[in-house]
Write a protein that holds these residues in place. Structure first.
Motif, short mmCIF file in Angstrom:
data_model
loop_
_atom_site.label_atom_id
_atom_site.label_comp_id
_atom_site.label_asym_id
_atom_site.label_seq_id
_atom_site.Cartn_x
_atom_site.Cartn_y
_atom_site.Cartn_z
N PRO A 44 32.66 44.13 34.58
CA PRO A 44 34.23 43.93 34.59
C PRO A 44 34.90 43.34 33.64
O PRO A 44 36.02 43.55 33.28
N SER A 45 34.21 42.43 32.92
CA SER A 45 35.15 41.64 31.80
C SER A 45 35.22 42.44 30.67
O SER A 45 36.37 42.18 29.70
N LEU A 46 34.68 43.55 30.60
CA LEU A 46 34.97 44.51 29.24
C LEU A 46 35.94 45.54 29.64
O LEU A 46 36.31 46.22 28.82
N ILE A 47 36.51 45.76 30.84
CA ILE A 47 37.35 46.57 31.05
C ILE A 47 38.72 46.22 31.26
O ILE A 47 39.20 45.16 31.93
N HIS A 48 39.48 46.47 30.23
CA HIS A 48 41.03 46.07 29.98
C HIS A 48 42.18 47.08 29.99
O HIS A 48 41.84 48.31 29.71
N GLY A 49 43.03 46.71 30.61
CA GLY A 49 44.26 47.69 30.65
C GLY A 49 44.18 48.67 31.63
O GLY A 49 45.01 49.73 31.70
N VAL A 50 43.61 48.54 32.78
CA VAL A 50 43.65 49.63 33.87
C VAL A 50 44.62 48.90 34.88
O VAL A 50 44.45 47.60 35.34
#
Length: 68
Positions: A44-50
């Motif tokens: 989850p730390s790599l998922i940005h801008g959602v």
């Protein structure tokens, strides 16, 4: 005026559902997917801008019982 039917105006052939199912069953082996490794989960730390609207969160949460 001509009564010739152009290719765009040709009526679609009538196929029964059983004929279509049979065609699909015969084609299925041609669509075999090569075996690949399982996808690697993304932290989850790599998922940005959602951004998910609160109403969508509730909708998705309510559908969990249907998915499995």
């Amino acid at each position: 005026m001509s009564n010739l039917i152009t290719s765009r105006e040709r009526p679609e052939p009538d196929f029964t559902l059983d004929e279509l199912r049979g065609d699909s069953a015969r084609m299925a082996p041609h669509w075999a997917v090569p075996a690949e490794g399982a996808p690697v989960p993304v932290p989850p730390s790599l998922i940005h801008g959602v951004v998910v609207e609160p109403s969508s969160v509730r909708l998705i949460d309510a559908t969990a019982e249907y998915g499995g």
